[in-house]
Design a protein around this motif. Structure first.
Motif, mmCIF file in Angstrom:
data_model
loop_
_atom_site.group_PDB
_atom_site.id
_atom_site.type_symbol
_atom_site.label_atom_id
_atom_site.label_comp_id
_atom_site.label_asym_id
_atom_site.label_seq_id
_atom_site.Cartn_x
_atom_site.Cartn_y
_atom_site.Cartn_z
ATOM 1 N N GLY A 70 -59.477 47.517 77.784
ATOM 2 C CA GLY A 70 -59.123 48.480 78.819
ATOM 3 C C GLY A 70 -58.066 49.483 78.423
ATOM 4 O O GLY A 70 -57.976 50.554 79.005
ATOM 5 N N THR A 71 -57.226 49.125 77.446
ATOM 6 C CA THR A 71 -56.123 50.020 77.101
ATOM 7 C C THR A 71 -56.037 50.300 75.606
ATOM 8 O O THR A 71 -56.430 49.478 74.794
ATOM 9 N N THR B 231 -60.139 42.439 79.491
ATOM 10 C CA THR B 231 -61.458 41.794 79.451
ATOM 11 C C THR B 231 -61.404 40.350 78.964
ATOM 12 O O THR B 231 -62.207 39.525 79.374
HETATM 13 N N1 LIG Z 1 -66.991 43.280 67.065
HETATM 14 C C1 LIG Z 1 -66.726 44.082 68.074
HETATM 15 N N2 LIG Z 1 -67.119 45.370 68.053
HETATM 16 C C2 LIG Z 1 -66.873 46.202 69.078
HETATM 17 N N3 LIG Z 1 -66.227 45.851 70.181
HETATM 18 C C3 LIG Z 1 -65.795 44.568 70.260
HETATM 19 C C4 LIG Z 1 -66.020 43.630 69.234
HETATM 20 N N4 LIG Z 1 -65.474 42.437 69.605
HETATM 21 C C5 LIG Z 1 -64.951 42.635 70.814
HETATM 22 N N5 LIG Z 1 -65.146 43.892 71.225
HETATM 23 C C6 LIG Z 1 -64.715 44.506 72.497
HETATM 24 O O1 LIG Z 1 -63.310 44.422 72.540
HETATM 25 C C7 LIG Z 1 -62.884 44.325 73.900
HETATM 26 C C8 LIG Z 1 -62.000 43.117 74.051
HETATM 27 O O2 LIG Z 1 -60.918 43.255 73.203
HETATM 28 P P1 LIG Z 1 -59.533 42.552 73.527
HETATM 29 O O3 LIG Z 1 -59.776 41.126 73.805
HETATM 30 O O4 LIG Z 1 -58.611 42.931 72.451
HETATM 31 O O5 LIG Z 1 -59.192 43.349 74.845
HETATM 32 P P2 LIG Z 1 -58.307 42.929 76.070
HETATM 33 O O6 LIG Z 1 -57.111 42.233 75.570
HETATM 34 O O7 LIG Z 1 -59.170 42.265 77.060
HETATM 35 O O8 LIG Z 1 -57.947 44.335 76.655
HETATM 36 P P3 LIG Z 1 -56.554 45.108 76.743
HETATM 37 O O9 LIG Z 1 -55.759 44.730 75.544
HETATM 38 O O10 LIG Z 1 -57.016 46.523 76.745
HETATM 39 O O11 LIG Z 1 -55.974 44.681 78.013
HETATM 40 C C9 LIG Z 1 -64.135 44.181 74.751
HETATM 41 O O12 LIG Z 1 -64.456 45.446 75.299
HETATM 42 C C10 LIG Z 1 -65.184 43.751 73.721
HETATM 43 O O13 LIG Z 1 -66.483 44.134 74.119
#
Ligand SMILES: Nc1ncnc2c1ncn2[C@@H]1O[C@H](COP(=O)(O)OP(=O)(O)OP(=O)(O)O)[C@@H](O)[C@H]1O
Ligand SMILES: [Mg+2]
Length: 499
Positions: free
Chosen positions: A192-193, A18
């Motif tokens: 996503g993961t 995301t």
């Molecule tokens: N304070 C928060 N509380 C709950 N959820 C959150 C918060 N801040 C971010 N998120 C959620 O965390 C997710 C993004 O996290 P992150 O950037 O670590 O994921 P990513 O690196 O995109 O995904 P992945 O590591 O799974 O490929 C999104 O779904 C976002 O809505």
């Protein structure tokens, strides 16, 4: 030799489901996040294609435009990396997950370039991250995406290893000459993961040594799923139904609803209640409801239980107990969710969580550190040694589409396995030995992936069961799988790079 060079740095890319992030290495200061052109540390991994002017947009603007015309936008490309060449239609144009991922990488790289005079900034070497749970072909697809750009990819690193490198750098600097050993649990719940990795960190005067003791996770579990759960609660509470709505209106309503669900979910990590408004979700309908943290956390109960089970399975596979863990590193945006935090605190003890780390940027920072190391392995005055384990079982396809496991999941590298097979039919003239990665007795597209094929031809006619097929698997320290097949004096080998 100094690694840092203002316009020719080494870079770490966290290509998230995301959100994505970019960090560079700065001598004597360690890794540093390069913000995007909007001044943010992270960029939405969203691509939008406008067929009217053949324009491709990436990031927040892509997401905002996509709320109006959802069929032109894609979120969550990383979940499609399983089949990197499948067709993805955006605004009537065909893309593939590999090209879409390359567009995201290119965009955050372009944003970095923009900070310098045209043509002066270029990557000396970049490392891109992947989840621990990615299979060989998913990693390969990520590498292909990186190679389509000019980021100059010199390596791929698994996300939890990158996160723990950031941690190791901090504590090893404070205790440069001290020898110590710690068991670290990296809990990464992103968009996503979900990745859970248990490391042994050994620090000596000349080496930082990481040994993966066990890992587990789910590549279909993260914030995107929680958004959908909360969206269902919002719909139910507001009494608005999207059933039977024509596809164009439905997609638009769904995307708007999901956007508000994400905002509500994030707000509910900090407060107990949130007021959700989705004006004109349908031409004649608005949504206005109040949602409590309790309602949200109840809606993700199935995922919560899954996470809990995955944590339990880690103790079983590592033969360790929560009390054996010295340090917990919580990364990924979804690890902010209070019930998830509490779950970890209850199991491991709140005092073990390492708080001096930003869950959203530490992976890119760790990747930049690894890029600095790959660029000049003498740079840290210490060797970095990473010893991993197989995340998925490796084996062969046998008759009846069955999976015969040779090396189980969670086996430490280096390792070897040997087994003798035979033919199931008379007079087999040729064999096509399929090597697979996955779990479960029957091979299916969902649970297994083909990582290599070894053909054996010109076999002399023999009865079923009379041909000895000797197969040897061997995994080296660099996670390369060598396969040797010996049949009737014919010997064939292949090497599969599966990280
Ligand atoms: N304070 C928060 N509380 C709950 N959820 C959150 C918060 N801040 C971010 N998120 C959620 O965390 C997710 C993004 O996290 P992150 O950037 O670590 O994921 P990513 O690196 O995109 O995904 P992945 O590591 O799974 O490929 C999104 O779904 C976002 O809505
Ligand atoms: Mg991530």
């Amino acid at each position: 030799m100094a690694i840092d060079n203002e316009t020719n740095p080494v870079l770490g890319f966290d290509l998230g489901t995301t959100f994505s992030a970019l960090a560079r290495w700065v001598d004597r200061k360690g890794p540093q996040i390069i913000q995007n052109r909007a001044g943010q540390d992270i960029t939405q991994s969203v691509v939008y294609y406008n067929p009217e002017n053949d324009e491709i947009l990436v990031g927040h603007i892509a997401y905002t435009k996509g709320l109006m015309i959802p069929e032109n936008m894609i979120v969550g490309v990383k979940r499609l990396m399983d089949d990197g060449n499948q067709k993805v239609m955006l605004g009537g144009k065909e893309f593939t997950p590999i090209t879409l991922s390359s567009l995201i990488l290119e965009k955050i790289y372009e944003d970095a370039k923009m900070k310098y005079p045209t043509g002066t900034f270029s990557s000396r070497g970049s490392v891109v991250t992947v989840p621990c749970y990615f299979k060989a072909h998913q990693m390969d697809n990520t590498r292909k995406a990186a190679e389509m750009t000019d980021i100059n990819c010199i390596g791929i690193i698994q996300e939890p290893i990158a996160a723990s490198l950031s941690y190791a750098l901090q504590i090893c600097e404070d205790h440069f000459d001290k020898e110590f050993s710690q068991k670290i649990l990296v809990f990464d719940l992103g968009g996503g993961t979900f990745d859970l990795t248990l490391f042994q960190l050994k620090h000596t005067s000349d080496t930082i040594f990481f040994e993966v003791l066990a890992s587990s996770g789910d590549d279909r579990l993260g914030g995107m799923d929680f958004d959908r759960c909360l969206a269902d609660v919002i719909l139910e509470k507001s009494g608005v139904s999207l059933d039977g709505i024509e596809p164009k209106l439905f997609n638009k309503a769904q995307k708007n609803l999901l956007e508000q669900s994400t905002l509500a979910k994030i707000a509910l990590s900090a407060s107990n209640d949130y007021y959700v408004a989705v004006p004109f979700i349908l031409p004649d309908k608005h949504i206005e409801v109040s949602i409590s943290r309790e309602e949200f956390e109840k809606s993700i109960k199935d995922y919560f239980d899954k996470i809990s089970k995955i944590i339990d399975s880690l103790w079983a596979s590592s033969k360790l107990n929560p009390s054996d863990i010295d340090r917990v590193i919580r990364v990924g945006g979804s690890s902010h969710i209070p019930c998830i935090k509490n779950l970890l605190d209850d199991i491991l003890g709140a005092e073990k969580t390492w708080s001096n780390i930003n869950p959203s940027t530490s992976i890119a920072e760790g990747a930049a550190m690894y890029a600095a190391y790959l660029d000049n392995t003498d740079f840290f005055d210490k060797k970095i040694v990473i010893r991993t384990r197989t995340c998925h079982a490796l084996g062969l396809k046998t008759s009846g589409n069955r999976f015969k496991e040779l090396i189980p999941a969670n086996r430490q590298a280096p390792c070897t396995a040997k087994q003798v097979f035979t033919t199931a039919k008379d007079n087999v003239k040729k064999l096509d030995i399929g090597v697979y990665q996955g779990s479960g007795k029957k091979i299916s597209k969902k649970t297994h992936s083909l990582i290599g094929k070894i053909p054996i031809n010109n076999l002399a006619p023999k009865r079923a069961g009379e041909v000895d097929i000797e197969v040897m698997f061997s995994i080296d320290m660099a996670q390369r799988l060598s396969i040797t097949v010996e049949v009737e004096g014919q010997k064939k080998s292949a090497v599969v790079n599966y990280t």
